[in-house]
Design an enzyme around this catalytic site. Structure first.
Site, PDB file in Angstrom:
ATOM      1  N   ALA A 159     138.667  44.728  36.428  1.00 48.20           N
ATOM      2  CA  ALA A 159     137.958  46.013  36.497  1.00 48.20           C
ATOM      3  C   ALA A 159     136.465  45.688  36.507  1.00 48.20           C
ATOM      4  O   ALA A 159     136.011  44.857  35.725  1.00 48.20           O
ATOM      5  CB  ALA A 159     138.304  46.870  35.287  1.00 48.20           C
ATOM      6  N   LYS A 160     135.718  46.342  37.381  1.00 49.39           N
ATOM      7  CA  LYS A 160     134.300  45.969  37.517  1.00 49.39           C
ATOM      8  C   LYS A 160     133.451  46.797  36.541  1.00 49.39           C
ATOM      9  O   LYS A 160     132.711  47.698  36.931  1.00 49.39           O
ATOM     10  CB  LYS A 160     133.872  46.172  38.976  1.00 49.39           C
ATOM     11  CG  LYS A 160     132.736  45.256  39.387  1.00 49.39           C
ATOM     12  CD  LYS A 160     132.535  45.297  40.888  1.00 49.39           C
ATOM     13  CE  LYS A 160     131.154  44.836  41.298  1.00 49.39           C
ATOM     14  NZ  LYS A 160     130.793  43.470  40.945  1.00 49.39           N
ATOM     15  N   THR A 161     133.615  46.467  35.247  1.00 54.06           N
ATOM     16  CA  THR A 161     132.826  47.158  34.217  1.00 54.06           C
ATOM     17  C   THR A 161     131.546  46.364  33.968  1.00 54.06           C
ATOM     18  O   THR A 161     131.530  45.134  34.069  1.00 54.06           O
ATOM     19  CB  THR A 161     133.591  47.234  32.875  1.00 54.06           C
ATOM     20  OG1 THR A 161     133.910  45.901  32.455  1.00 54.06           O
ATOM     21  CG2 THR A 161     134.865  48.035  32.994  1.00 54.06           C
TER      22      THR A 161
END
Ligand code: PMP
Length: 308
Positions: A159-161
């Site tokens: 997830a591109k957090t």
């Protein structure tokens, strides 16, 4: 104070084109699970030499943005079409007609995480690609970081957090302190994972090898693109498998791939020079072909381009 961000006067925020200086989010919002995407639009030269901008793999990036949001329990209130329209409007508002980086950013709101802020900043970028580009072939001394890549069962790298980039920033700062140009992570098992903002590929005996998704990597759009184009179009085999650290040292070539990093060759790892030639011949061929794909010069891959 300058109103512009990276030279861009306008960005898109919650459905409106606004001055970048007015794209404000309260300091009271919870930021831990902010997410984002990094997308590039490249100029395609038309017959008149004028630039036409195409967003590369828009759908794949928006799908990943929604997956990142879903992992964090957030929903984006805008449709794909609305986000695309917003991106087009903000590129137009800034008057950009050259290569543009698009970075949709999503913030949760205090107490109502499902109602997120959506901001789309854009700015110009200089590509590394193109024959004879000196930025491509400059020396890059990398190191294997003493920080491990975050494990999927703790903070999923898929997830591109923004939170994930704390891990990347520690590795980058360590590399800078030690006089290196960048860092490569091992995963929590000790296998090669990825760079701080890009995936990694190594060339061994004429074959490209790259770690699997289970090695704590972001499911990279660029990696996916290379997996799809390199074997059939260039006749170079690509194998997805776990890689041990010492294999990097024994590689003929190592390069990073990502939207931001494009195709970036690495000169040495832990001061051990790689291969005989820098940049390596396969890295050069792959970069050259990738630059043609993103610039719309390969007819069969035009499906990946969305007119900006
Ligand atoms: N890994 C990390 C940690 C990244 O930040 C990026 C850049 N988004 C990548 C890999 C490459 O992903 P993509 O090709 O989709 O840009």
């Amino acid at each position: 104070m300058s109103a512009a961000f990276h030279g861009a006067e306008f960005c898109w925020m919650n459905g409106e084109v606004v001055e970048t200086a007015r794209a404000l989010v309260s300091a009271m919002e919870p930021i831990h699970l902010g997410i984002f995407e990094g997308i590039k639009a490249y100029v395609e030269d038309d017959v008149n030499g004028r630039g036409k901008l195409n967003i590369f793999r828009w759908r794949a990036h928006v799908e990943r943005l929604r997956r990142s949001a879903a992992v964090c329990g957030m929903k984006i209130a805008y449709s794909d079409e609305e986000l695309l329209e917003g991106t087009r409007r903000v590129i137009g508002a800034n008057g950009f007609d050259t290569n543009v980086y698009v970075q949709p950013r999503i913030w949760p709101r205090a107490g109502v995480e499902q109602e997120v802020h959506v901001v789309i900043p854009v700015w110009k970028f200089e590509t590394l690609l193109g024959e004879g580009n000196p930025r491509f072939s400059k020396s890059r001394r990398f190191m294997v970081s003493s920080w491990r890549r975050i494990a999927s069962d703790a903070l999923p790298p898929q997830a591109k957090t923004w939170a994930n980039y704390g891990n990347s920033a520690l590795a980058q700062r360590e590399a800078a302190r030690l006089g290196r140009d960048g860092a490569i992570f091992l995963d929590s098992r000790g296998f090669v994972s990825e760079g701080t903002g890009a995936c990694i590929m190594a060339v061994r005996d004429g074959k490209v090898v790259t770690p699997p998704v289970t090695a704590s990597i972001l499911e990279s759009v660029t990696r996916d693109t290379l997996l799809e184009i390199v074997p059939p179009d260039l006749g170079i085999p690509v194998e997805v498998r776990d890689i041990v650290r010492v294999e990097l040292y024994a590689s003929d070539e190592v390069f990073l791939c990502g939207t931001g990093w494009e195709i970036t060759p690495i000169t040495s790892i832990d001061d051990l020079p790689l291969g005989k030639e820098y940049p390596g011949p396969l890295t050069k061929r792959i970069a050259e072909y990738y630059s043609n794909v993103v610039a719309g010069k390969i007819e069969k891959h035009k499906k990946w381009l969305t007119y900006a």
